[in-house]
Design a protein around this motif. Sequence first.
Motif, PDB file in Angstrom:
ATOM      1  N   ASP A 109     -12.456 -12.874   3.115  1.00 62.68           N
ATOM      2  CA  ASP A 109     -12.052 -12.272   4.170  1.00 62.68           C
ATOM      3  C   ASP A 109     -10.416 -12.621   4.139  1.00 62.68           C
ATOM      4  O   ASP A 109      -9.563 -12.043   4.942  1.00 62.68           O
ATOM      5  CB  ASP A 109     -12.799 -12.523   5.534  1.00 62.68           C
ATOM      6  N   ARG A 110      -9.957 -13.667   3.316  1.00 62.83           N
ATOM      7  CA  ARG A 110      -8.570 -13.852   3.178  1.00 62.83           C
ATOM      8  C   ARG A 110      -7.999 -12.875   2.731  1.00 62.83           C
ATOM      9  O   ARG A 110      -6.509 -12.777   2.496  1.00 62.83           O
ATOM     10  CB  ARG A 110      -8.650 -15.331   2.816  1.00 62.83           C
ATOM     11  N   PHE A 111      -8.630 -12.145   1.761  1.00 56.18           N
ATOM     12  CA  PHE A 111      -7.874 -11.234   0.601  1.00 56.18           C
ATOM     13  C   PHE A 111      -8.206  -9.624   1.030  1.00 56.18           C
ATOM     14  O   PHE A 111      -9.398  -9.403   1.333  1.00 56.18           O
ATOM     15  CB  PHE A 111      -8.302 -11.358  -0.691  1.00 56.18           C
ATOM     16  N   GLN A 112      -7.257  -9.021   0.982  1.00 52.13           N
ATOM     17  CA  GLN A 112      -7.358  -7.356   0.973  1.00 52.13           C
ATOM     18  C   GLN A 112      -7.064  -6.908  -0.335  1.00 52.13           C
ATOM     19  O   GLN A 112      -6.010  -7.074  -0.934  1.00 52.13           O
ATOM     20  CB  GLN A 112      -6.238  -7.032   1.966  1.00 52.13           C
ATOM     21  N   ILE A 113      -8.010  -6.415  -0.790  1.00 52.47           N
ATOM     22  CA  ILE A 113      -7.932  -5.656  -2.351  1.00 52.47           C
ATOM     23  C   ILE A 113      -7.484  -4.179  -2.018  1.00 52.47           C
ATOM     24  O   ILE A 113      -8.196  -3.345  -1.313  1.00 52.47           O
ATOM     25  CB  ILE A 113      -9.445  -5.614  -2.860  1.00 52.47           C
ATOM     26  N   ASN A 114      -6.387  -4.027  -2.551  1.00 53.76           N
ATOM     27  CA  ASN A 114      -5.601  -2.658  -2.609  1.00 53.76           C
ATOM     28  C   ASN A 114      -5.971  -1.887  -3.741  1.00 53.76           C
ATOM     29  O   ASN A 114      -6.342  -2.267  -4.950  1.00 53.76           O
ATOM     30  CB  ASN A 114      -3.908  -3.003  -2.828  1.00 53.76           C
ATOM     31  N   GLY A 136      -4.390  -2.069  -7.775  1.00 54.61           N
ATOM     32  CA  GLY A 136      -4.652  -3.159  -8.848  1.00 54.61           C
ATOM     33  C   GLY A 136      -3.858  -4.394  -8.225  1.00 54.61           C
ATOM     34  O   GLY A 136      -3.796  -5.645  -8.843  1.00 54.61           O
ATOM     35  N   THR A 137      -3.673  -4.658  -6.932  1.00 51.62           N
ATOM     36  CA  THR A 137      -3.075  -5.718  -6.473  1.00 51.62           C
ATOM     37  C   THR A 137      -4.099  -6.428  -4.965  1.00 51.62           C
ATOM     38  O   THR A 137      -5.045  -5.390  -4.831  1.00 51.62           O
ATOM     39  CB  THR A 137      -1.674  -5.691  -5.635  1.00 51.62           C
ATOM     40  N   VAL A 138      -3.821  -7.295  -4.831  1.00 47.93           N
ATOM     41  CA  VAL A 138      -4.718  -8.030  -3.735  1.00 47.93           C
ATOM     42  C   VAL A 138      -3.713  -8.722  -2.729  1.00 47.93           C
ATOM     43  O   VAL A 138      -2.708  -9.270  -3.345  1.00 47.93           O
ATOM     44  CB  VAL A 138      -5.599  -8.935  -4.145  1.00 47.93           C
ATOM     45  N   THR A 139      -3.851  -8.538  -1.190  1.00 50.16           N
ATOM     46  CA  THR A 139      -2.775  -8.884  -0.509  1.00 50.16           C
ATOM     47  C   THR A 139      -3.509 -10.307   0.101  1.00 50.16           C
ATOM     48  O   THR A 139      -4.672  -9.873   0.562  1.00 50.16           O
ATOM     49  CB  THR A 139      -2.417  -8.053   0.630  1.00 50.16           C
ATOM     50  N   ASP A 140      -2.965 -11.356   0.263  1.00 54.95           N
ATOM     51  CA  ASP A 140      -3.275 -12.627   0.611  1.00 54.95           C
ATOM     52  C   ASP A 140      -3.031 -12.565   2.346  1.00 54.95           C
ATOM     53  O   ASP A 140      -1.653 -12.518   2.568  1.00 54.95           O
ATOM     54  CB  ASP A 140      -2.829 -13.922   0.120  1.00 54.95           C
ATOM     55  N   VAL A 179       1.541 -10.541  -2.255  1.00 51.76           N
ATOM     56  CA  VAL A 179       0.814  -9.472  -2.864  1.00 51.76           C
ATOM     57  C   VAL A 179       0.661 -10.160  -4.296  1.00 51.76           C
ATOM     58  O   VAL A 179       1.730 -10.300  -5.016  1.00 51.76           O
ATOM     59  CB  VAL A 179       1.662  -8.284  -2.753  1.00 51.76           C
ATOM     60  N   TRP A 180      -0.520 -10.202  -4.853  1.00 48.42           N
ATOM     61  CA  TRP A 180      -0.823 -10.520  -5.979  1.00 48.42           C
ATOM     62  C   TRP A 180      -1.396  -9.501  -6.914  1.00 48.42           C
ATOM     63  O   TRP A 180      -2.072  -8.683  -6.611  1.00 48.42           O
ATOM     64  CB  TRP A 180      -1.799 -11.883  -6.098  1.00 48.42           C
ATOM     65  N   LYS A 181      -0.918  -9.545  -8.367  1.00 47.53           N
ATOM     66  CA  LYS A 181      -1.500  -8.715  -9.286  1.00 47.53           C
ATOM     67  C   LYS A 181      -2.971  -9.347  -9.391  1.00 47.53           C
ATOM     68  O   LYS A 181      -3.274 -10.487  -9.545  1.00 47.53           O
ATOM     69  CB  LYS A 181      -1.041  -8.662 -10.493  1.00 47.53           C
TER      70      LYS A 181
END
Length: 157
Positions: free
Chosen positions: A26-31, A34-38, A44-46
């Motif tokens: 629940d700490r991460f939002q998968i976009n 191809g990125t993920v938001t913490d 925002v991470w690849k």
Amino acid sequence: MGVLLSFNVWALQMCNNAIRASTPNDRFQINEDGTVTDVRTNLVWKRCLEGQTGANCETGNASRFTWQQALQYAKQVGEGWRLPNIKELASIVELKCDDPAINLSAFPNTRSSGVWSSSPVASGTYNAWDVNFGNGGANYYNRYYDNNHVRLVRGGQ
């Protein structure tokens, strides 16, 4: 002590369920891009290491770079992407897991190996910090000769 085993293309991740997750799902939002938001840090991470592609990073091989090459590569990618500093990179280590020490839902098919940070070692001109996602530890290596993987981030700092 319970152990959760989950299969990964690169390794057999071992997690101790008696330890509270440091990077819960629940700490991460998968976009979709191809990125993920913490959501805790707003970084925002690849999702994939550079060289990997696909929805689950299942295509291609993670590329290796010297530290200087990694810095240059991030500049070439543009769009605000950069190497994370050592604190940012360490913030995505999953402390209850090894091989790899990362949340595989957010960062699928992560190798159990070193990933460069942008942080040079203060005491020497030849070393830079990385995180070994095999065990989650921070290490330093020769930034001119050693090769590590790259995971790009944007935002923060």
